[in-house]
Design a protein around this motif. Structure first.
Motif, PDB file in Angstrom:
ATOM      1  N   LEU A  92      13.990   4.001   7.149  1.00 26.90           N
ATOM      2  CA  LEU A  92      13.420   4.026   8.795  1.00 26.90           C
ATOM      3  C   LEU A  92      13.366   5.464   9.175  1.00 26.90           C
ATOM      4  N   VAL A  93      12.348   5.850   9.653  1.00 23.57           N
ATOM      5  CA  VAL A  93      12.160   7.129  10.064  1.00 23.57           C
ATOM      6  C   VAL A  93      11.447   7.514  11.424  1.00 23.57           C
ATOM      7  N   ARG A  94      12.016   8.401  12.233  1.00 21.25           N
ATOM      8  CA  ARG A  94      11.651   8.660  13.471  1.00 21.25           C
ATOM      9  C   ARG A  94      10.060   9.243  13.251  1.00 21.25           C
ATOM     10  N   LYS A  95       9.203   8.846  12.909  1.00 25.97           N
ATOM     11  CA  LYS A  95       7.748   9.607  12.839  1.00 25.97           C
ATOM     12  C   LYS A  95       6.742   8.814  13.028  1.00 25.97           C
ATOM     13  N   PRO A  96       5.544   9.098  13.460  1.00 25.84           N
ATOM     14  CA  PRO A  96       4.530   8.108  13.536  1.00 25.84           C
ATOM     15  C   PRO A  96       4.049   7.467  12.518  1.00 25.84           C
ATOM     16  N   PRO A  97       3.514   6.377  12.281  1.00 24.65           N
ATOM     17  CA  PRO A  97       3.245   5.573  11.086  1.00 24.65           C
ATOM     18  C   PRO A  97       2.009   6.341  10.405  1.00 24.65           C
ATOM     19  N   ILE A  98       1.825   6.057   9.167  1.00 25.54           N
ATOM     20  CA  ILE A  98       0.656   6.700   8.355  1.00 25.54           C
ATOM     21  C   ILE A  98      -0.567   6.350   8.719  1.00 25.54           C
ATOM     22  N   GLN A  99      -0.572   5.189   9.330  1.00 27.05           N
ATOM     23  CA  GLN A  99      -1.767   4.515   9.948  1.00 27.05           C
ATOM     24  C   GLN A  99      -1.415   3.563  10.975  1.00 27.05           C
ATOM     25  N   ASP A 100      -2.529   2.750  11.527  1.00 23.08           N
ATOM     26  CA  ASP A 100      -2.262   1.745  12.600  1.00 23.08           C
ATOM     27  C   ASP A 100      -1.939   0.427  11.843  1.00 23.08           C
ATOM     28  N   GLU A 101      -2.334   0.442  10.851  1.00 20.06           N
ATOM     29  CA  GLU A 101      -2.074  -1.114  10.021  1.00 20.06           C
ATOM     30  C   GLU A 101      -1.546  -0.846   8.888  1.00 20.06           C
ATOM     31  N   LEU A 102      -0.730  -1.750   8.355  1.00 17.24           N
ATOM     32  CA  LEU A 102       0.140  -1.880   7.206  1.00 17.24           C
ATOM     33  C   LEU A 102      -0.709  -1.561   5.811  1.00 17.24           C
ATOM     34  N   ILE A 103       0.046  -0.851   5.095  1.00 14.89           N
ATOM     35  CA  ILE A 103      -0.757  -0.495   3.797  1.00 14.89           C
ATOM     36  C   ILE A 103       0.386  -1.172   2.655  1.00 14.89           C
ATOM     37  N   TYR A 104      -0.283  -2.033   1.721  1.00 14.95           N
ATOM     38  CA  TYR A 104       0.430  -2.608   0.534  1.00 14.95           C
ATOM     39  C   TYR A 104      -0.257  -1.839  -0.627  1.00 14.95           C
ATOM     40  N   ALA A 105       0.612  -1.302  -1.441  1.00  9.95           N
ATOM     41  CA  ALA A 105       0.221  -0.380  -2.404  1.00  9.95           C
ATOM     42  C   ALA A 105       0.603  -0.949  -3.765  1.00  9.95           C
ATOM     43  N   HIS A 106      -0.284  -0.979  -4.835  1.00 14.42           N
ATOM     44  CA  HIS A 106       0.017  -1.374  -6.167  1.00 14.42           C
ATOM     45  C   HIS A 106      -0.375  -0.241  -6.821  1.00 14.42           C
ATOM     46  N   HIS A 107       0.829   0.344  -7.947  1.00 13.46           N
ATOM     47  CA  HIS A 107       0.771   1.673  -8.607  1.00 13.46           C
ATOM     48  C   HIS A 107       1.517   1.466 -10.056  1.00 13.46           C
ATOM     49  N   ALA A 108       1.175   2.139 -10.950  1.00 12.32           N
ATOM     50  CA  ALA A 108       1.920   2.060 -12.158  1.00 12.32           C
ATOM     51  C   ALA A 108       3.233   2.291 -12.278  1.00 12.32           C
ATOM     52  N   ARG A 109       3.741   2.979 -11.136  1.00 16.81           N
ATOM     53  CA  ARG A 109       5.178   3.532 -10.606  1.00 16.81           C
ATOM     54  C   ARG A 109       5.747   2.564  -9.912  1.00 16.81           C
ATOM     55  N   MET A 114       1.202 -10.452  -7.852  1.00 14.76           N
ATOM     56  CA  MET A 114       0.048  -9.609  -7.664  1.00 14.76           C
ATOM     57  C   MET A 114       0.378  -8.088  -7.560  1.00 14.76           C
ATOM     58  N   ILE A 115       0.977  -7.791  -6.562  1.00 16.68           N
ATOM     59  CA  ILE A 115       1.108  -6.365  -6.169  1.00 16.68           C
ATOM     60  C   ILE A 115       2.397  -5.558  -6.691  1.00 16.68           C
ATOM     61  N   HIS A 116       3.200  -5.981  -7.335  1.00 14.03           N
ATOM     62  CA  HIS A 116       4.555  -5.489  -8.085  1.00 14.03           C
ATOM     63  C   HIS A 116       4.240  -5.019  -9.379  1.00 14.03           C
ATOM     64  N   ARG A 117       4.923  -4.176  -9.895  1.00 11.51           N
ATOM     65  CA  ARG A 117       4.784  -3.862 -11.265  1.00 11.51           C
ATOM     66  C   ARG A 117       6.094  -4.589 -12.124  1.00 11.51           C
ATOM     67  N   PHE A 118       5.582  -5.534 -13.043  1.00  7.03           N
ATOM     68  CA  PHE A 118       6.617  -6.253 -13.798  1.00  7.03           C
ATOM     69  C   PHE A 118       6.751  -5.596 -15.119  1.00  7.03           C
ATOM     70  N   GLY A 139       0.222  -8.888 -19.015  1.00  6.80           N
ATOM     71  CA  GLY A 139       0.434  -9.218 -17.722  1.00  6.80           C
ATOM     72  C   GLY A 139      -0.220  -8.147 -16.624  1.00  6.80           C
ATOM     73  N   HIS A 140      -0.208  -6.764 -17.157  1.00  7.20           N
ATOM     74  CA  HIS A 140      -0.898  -5.880 -16.229  1.00  7.20           C
ATOM     75  C   HIS A 140      -2.542  -6.171 -15.996  1.00  7.20           C
ATOM     76  N   ARG A 141      -2.990  -6.446 -17.250  1.00  6.11           N
ATOM     77  CA  ARG A 141      -4.518  -6.787 -17.041  1.00  6.11           C
ATOM     78  C   ARG A 141      -4.743  -7.974 -16.131  1.00  6.11           C
ATOM     79  N   ILE A 142      -3.872  -8.923 -16.221  1.00  5.70           N
ATOM     80  CA  ILE A 142      -3.976  -9.989 -15.232  1.00  5.70           C
ATOM     81  C   ILE A 142      -4.242  -9.518 -13.901  1.00  5.70           C
TER      82      ILE A 142
END
Length: 397
Positions: A196-213, A356-360, A367-370
């Motif tokens: 939790l950080v006392r800074k304005p959000p990165i944008q007005d709506e949530l972002i769910y991010a899928h990434h290889a990391r 769908m959105i996490h890295r397993f 699985g990653h191609r699926i």
């Protein structure tokens, strides 16, 4: 009302989180006597940082209970959210896809504060630091609850019903005989590291991010308070994650044009939460009724935990009201199947979105191609986006 003055009531609510407090308020509004027992202090309860994405049904029920005014003034209505994938963003327009439904960002701590204020005004007894709570004779029609406090010693409250709203590690589920309870569980091989950080959000709506990391989430509590998460391995230690390391990792998992807007700052809270799916059924044993995390856990991916607790409270309050006002026990009998029907749909959605959105790592290249194919189907199909949106805003009670 003092703890010592309460000898008998109609419903004892074990657990003073949002589920227990909301149930108590709804019962009071229906002239049903109740007492809430909470093992922690009020200050501790109000210091807990929890999720705050509210479904349409949750906000509607809070308003009907008379605790929606501050939520409507300060809460952030969200018409949609974004999914970041392969450096691009897919927007899920909740309002358009669901015929006008939205979600609201309003912290669980704030809901708890609003419920406390309403219960204080109504004079409903909330007994804090109630230790060694033990429901008794719940398989009979004459249950009771014992507990002790430092100031009042050991006490007993006789009642008609016990509502177990005391969370995953609470006592209420544990007293049900194993032969009378079936549990289902999936433990995920990772957790969420959140700050939790006392800074304005990165944008007005949530972002769910899928990434290889790994997965990342950009959320918020209010226009000046941001909540961020990154997927991490089980066994990671908060102490090993400096703020710099966290923000570097978060930035790496976001599209570059989004990461450029990220405002860094010192964390004011940092924690790691493991992910699991869990359901116990039935949610009733005699005169004991389970609600919220005492009966089920969902991964936080789909923001269903608090909303499912409110859903349970809706069904349970309705059943108690029918019992006392109409002398009709049909809804008491159907409470567990009614609640579980919605619970399992939310479990399915949270499992699907998490998968769908996490890295397993153990899923390998197949699985990653699926996962890639799953996202392509979602991106190219309004029907698939509608199904996602309908579940995200919350299925009807």
């Amino acid at each position: 009302m003092s703890a010592k003055a309460v000898k008998r009531t109609q419903v004892v609510v074990v657990g003073g989180g949002p589920a227990g407090l909301l149930l108590a308020l709804l019962l009071h509004r229906a002239d049903i006597e109740c007492v809430v027992l909470e093992r922690r202090s009020r200050n501790y309860v109000l210091s807990r940082i929890r999720a705050g994405v509210l479904e349409q049904g949750t906000t509607d029920l809070l308003r009907s209970a008379g605790v929606g005014a501050r939520m409507d003034r300060q809460g952030l209505v969200h018409d949609g959210f974004d999914i970041a994938w392969r450096g691009a963003m897919l927007h899920i327009d909740l309002r358009d896809l669901t015929g006008g439904k939205t979600v609201m960002v309003y912290g669980q701590t704030e809901i708890t504060r609003d419920l406390y204020d309403a219960l204080d005004a109504a004079g409903v007894a909330v007994i804090h630091e109630a230790l060694d709570v033990q429901p008794g004779d719940v398989a009979t029609t004459t249950p009771f609850v014992t507990f002790h406090t430092e100031s009042g010693g050991t006490q007993r409250i006789d009642c008609d019903f016990v509502a177990g709203c005391d969370g995953f590690y609470g006592v209420c589920r544990s007293i049900i005989p194993p032969a009378a309870l079936e549990t289902f569980e999936r433990v995920y091989p990772f957790g969420w590291l959140g700050i939790l950080v006392r800074k304005p959000p990165i944008q007005d709506e949530l972002i769910y991010a899928h990434h290889a990391r790994g997965f990342a989430l950009c959320s918020m509590r209010n226009p000046q308070l941001s909540r961020y998460y990154v997927q991490c391995r089980l066994g990671e230690r908060v102490e090993d994650w400096s703020d710099t390391r966290f923000f570097d990792e978060l930035s790496a998992r976001l599209p570059s044009h989004v990461a450029d807007r990220l405002q860094r700052g010192p964390s004011i809270e940092k924690s790691i939460a493991p992910l699991r799916s869990f359901v116990a059924e039935p949610m009733r044993h005699g005169t004991l009724f389970l609600a919220g995390d005492a009966a089920h856990i969902v991964p936080p991916t789909g923001a269903k935990g608090l909303n499912l607790a409110v859903s349970d409270v809706h069904y349970l309050a309705r059943a108690f009201i029918a019992h006392y006002q109409d002398r009709d026990d049909g809804l008491l009998g159907s409470y567990s199947p009614d609640a579980l029907a919605r619970v399992w749909k939310a479990e399915r959605f949270s499992w699907w979105f998490t998968a769908m959105i996490h890295r397993f790592e153990d899923d390998g290249s197949f699985g990653h191609r699926i996962q890639e194919a799953e996202f392509d189907v979602l991106a190219g199909s309004k029907a698939a986006q509608t199904a996602l949106a309908e579940n995200y805003v919350g299925l009807p009670f």
